[in-house]
Design an enzyme around this catalytic site. Structure first.
Site, PDB file in Angstrom:
ATOM      1  N   SER A   1     -20.528  -2.080 -79.195  1.00 10.18           N
ATOM      2  CA  SER A   1     -21.974  -2.244 -79.120  1.00 10.18           C
ATOM      3  C   SER A   1     -22.593  -1.166 -78.238  1.00 10.18           C
ATOM      4  O   SER A   1     -21.933  -0.600 -77.355  1.00 10.18           O
ATOM      5  CB  SER A   1     -22.316  -3.629 -78.559  1.00 10.18           C
ATOM      6  OG  SER A   1     -21.954  -3.718 -77.188  1.00 10.18           O
TER       7      SER A   1
ATOM      8  N   PHE B   1     -13.432  -5.377 -82.591  1.00 10.68           N
ATOM      9  CA  PHE B   1     -12.754  -6.369 -83.420  1.00 10.68           C
ATOM     10  C   PHE B   1     -12.881  -6.103 -84.909  1.00 10.68           C
ATOM     11  O   PHE B   1     -12.072  -6.579 -85.698  1.00 10.68           O
ATOM     12  CB  PHE B   1     -13.301  -7.775 -83.122  1.00 10.68           C
ATOM     13  CG  PHE B   1     -14.674  -8.036 -83.706  1.00 10.68           C
ATOM     14  CD1 PHE B   1     -14.825  -8.419 -85.033  1.00 10.68           C
ATOM     15  CD2 PHE B   1     -15.821  -7.889 -82.943  1.00 10.68           C
ATOM     16  CE1 PHE B   1     -16.086  -8.647 -85.582  1.00 10.68           C
ATOM     17  CE2 PHE B   1     -17.079  -8.113 -83.476  1.00 10.68           C
ATOM     18  CZ  PHE B   1     -17.211  -8.496 -84.800  1.00 10.68           C
TER      19      PHE B   1
ATOM     20  N   CYS C   1     -20.729  -1.337 -88.571  1.00  7.41           N
ATOM     21  CA  CYS C   1     -21.883  -0.604 -88.046  1.00  7.41           C
ATOM     22  C   CYS C   1     -22.667   0.099 -89.138  1.00  7.41           C
ATOM     23  O   CYS C   1     -23.812   0.496 -88.905  1.00  7.41           O
ATOM     24  CB  CYS C   1     -21.433   0.390 -86.976  1.00  7.41           C
ATOM     25  SG  CYS C   1     -20.274   1.632 -87.578  1.00  7.41           S
TER      26      CYS C   1
ATOM     27  N   GLU D   1     -29.264  -5.557 -83.787  1.00  6.05           N
ATOM     28  CA  GLU D   1     -28.073  -5.495 -84.629  1.00  6.05           C
ATOM     29  C   GLU D   1     -27.458  -6.892 -84.685  1.00  6.05           C
ATOM     30  O   GLU D   1     -26.714  -7.290 -83.783  1.00  6.05           O
ATOM     31  CB  GLU D   1     -27.070  -4.478 -84.096  1.00  6.05           C
ATOM     32  CG  GLU D   1     -25.918  -4.235 -85.057  1.00  6.05           C
ATOM     33  CD  GLU D   1     -24.907  -3.225 -84.546  1.00  6.05           C
ATOM     34  OE1 GLU D   1     -24.221  -2.617 -85.371  1.00  6.05           O
ATOM     35  OE2 GLU D   1     -24.805  -3.055 -83.320  1.00  6.05           O
TER      36      GLU D   1
ATOM     37  N   LYS E   1      -6.392  -0.077 -75.877  1.00  2.00           N
ATOM     38  CA  LYS E   1      -6.840  -1.404 -75.445  1.00  2.00           C
ATOM     39  C   LYS E   1      -7.685  -1.988 -76.580  1.00  2.00           C
ATOM     40  O   LYS E   1      -8.871  -1.721 -76.692  1.00  2.00           O
ATOM     41  CB  LYS E   1      -7.673  -1.297 -74.158  1.00  2.00           C
ATOM     42  CG  LYS E   1      -7.653  -2.576 -73.282  1.00  2.00           C
ATOM     43  CD  LYS E   1      -8.166  -3.828 -73.968  1.00  2.00           C
ATOM     44  CE  LYS E   1      -9.679  -3.796 -74.156  1.00  2.00           C
ATOM     45  NZ  LYS E   1     -10.176  -5.090 -74.795  1.00  2.00           N
TER      46      LYS E   1
END
Length: 392
Positions: free
Chosen positions: A227, A150, A282, A376, A174
């Site tokens: 993730s 996202f 990230c 995280e 996707k």
């Protein structure tokens, strides 16, 4: 945006979705409805793979110099429509407009690189002995898939499909079910740039759609960004199905501040790294290792963080669920006696009361094993770990 059923994209146009819808999406900025995703089921995945394989029969044999021509035109179309695209990204992701545009421009760098493949892709001819030559040639794999997160609705897809397409593959994207609109617009611009039907496709969906793509024997390779736990799952499932898989997971990034650091310059850089894109990237700095007596520098960092205006200088969190998860980390840190040098809980942005916001947060006094220093958090939160010396 049409706040209704969100379509898929194949055969060169948006296609209506059907089936059980996921919960309605709302803009993280202000809560405005954005529509609902109806995930592609295995039957639709199979149909789309079939269309992509049909397109590959021609596209895979098209000379590379011709394959990159639509990408040249796509780059110019994206630049022409960059304000519109940045608006889409901001509405469904929550980024500030400048952050949204910057992400799109970073994605275009990969498009530019893909356009150079006619000079980079040719094989080699080696004369290994008298009368003995070795040739190497590069062939496309077939249908490839990209599963994207996202946090960068335009940039991360543009890490994938330009290279895959320029190399002669067809592609099924996707996107995250939280940011379905931006990829659809990218697909339309690729079509407007002259890309043949079936070469680039978008399937909306959830975990079940991802699994159907990874299991499908007609897909030769898949790429993923997200993730770390999901990256492991995607990699294992994909390779068990005989696919080539590139899976990029999360990160916990550390900065080291020494006592002789320039307080003002350090503060600006630390705050920009930690709180840019609301910490939802990230590469965000999330742990600050303060070596020795750095209090003057830390005070400047705290002051800089407190000067940030949430909703103006700091964007929104992707969802209420993500916001509540971030706040829970902050609350657990406070309950354990850690110091909240800046506390972003309970922030409300005037005129955007239904948005998802967490202000800049600095947790001081954490130890290396604390969850806030290890997990995280993926939000505007940085933790400070104090150490006496650099060697320690």
């Amino acid at each position: 945006m049409n706040p209704a059923s969100i379509p898929h994209y194949w055969s060169g146009r948006r296609q209506p979705a059907s089936g059980q819808a996921l919960p309605e999406l709302r803009s993280p900025v202000d809560g405005v409805p954005l529509g609902a995703v109806q995930p592609a089921d295995p039957a639709l995945v199979d149909e789309t793979v079939g269309l992509a394989r049909k397109a590959f029969a021609t596209w895979g044999t098209t000379p590379v110099k011709d394959r990159v021509q639509p990408l040249f035109r796509f780059k110019h179309l994206v630049e022409k429509h960059i304000t519109e695209l940045a608006g889409l990204v901001s509405a469904e992701n929550g980024k500030l407009p400048a952050e949204s545009e910057a992400g799109i421009r970073k994605g275009l760098e990969v498009v530019e690189y893909a356009c150079s493949l006619p000079q980079l892709l040719p094989g080699e001819l080696l004369e290994v002995s008298s009368g003995v030559d070795c040739y190497s040639r590069r062939y496309p794999l077939g249908v490839t898939a990209g599963i994207t997160p996202f946090n960068f609705p335009a940039m991360v897809p543009m890490w994938m499909f330009p290279m895959a397409i320029a190399c002669g593959n067809t592609f099924i994207l996707k996107p995250s079910d939280q940011v379905p609109h931006t990829p659809l617009r990218l697909a339309e611009l690729m079509h407007d740039a002259g890309l043949p039907e079936g070469v680039f496709n978008v399937l909306q969906g959830d975990r079940h759609t991802v699994e159907a793509l990874l299991d499908h024997p007609g897909i030769a390779a898949a790429a993923f960004v997200g993730s770390t736990p999901v990256a492991r799952s995607v990699y294992q499932r994909g390779i068990m199905a005989g696919k080539r898989v590139l899976a990029l997971g999360g990160a916990k990034n550390h900065l080291v501040v020494m006592p002789d650091a320039d307080p003002v310059l350090t503060a600006k850089n630390v705050v920009s790294s930690a709180f840019g894109c609301a910490g939802q990237r990230c590469m965000a700095a999330s742990v600050l290792l303060a070596v020795g007596d750095c209090q003057e520098v830390l005070d400047e960092i705290v002051a800089e963080a407190r000067s940030i205006r949430t909703g103006i200088d700091l964007g929104a969190i992707i969802s209420a669920k993500a916001r509540d998860r971030i706040v829970a980390y902050i609350e657990r840190a406070a309950s354990r006696g850690l110091t909240l040098a800046a506390d972003g809980r309970g922030v409300t942005v005037p005129g955007k009361e239904k948005g998802n916001y967490v202000g800049p947060t600095i947790i001081d006094g954490t130890q290396p094993g604390d969850e806030a220093a290890c997990d995280e958090i993926f939000g505007p939160v940085i933790t400070i770990v104090r150490v006496p010396t650099f060697e320690a």
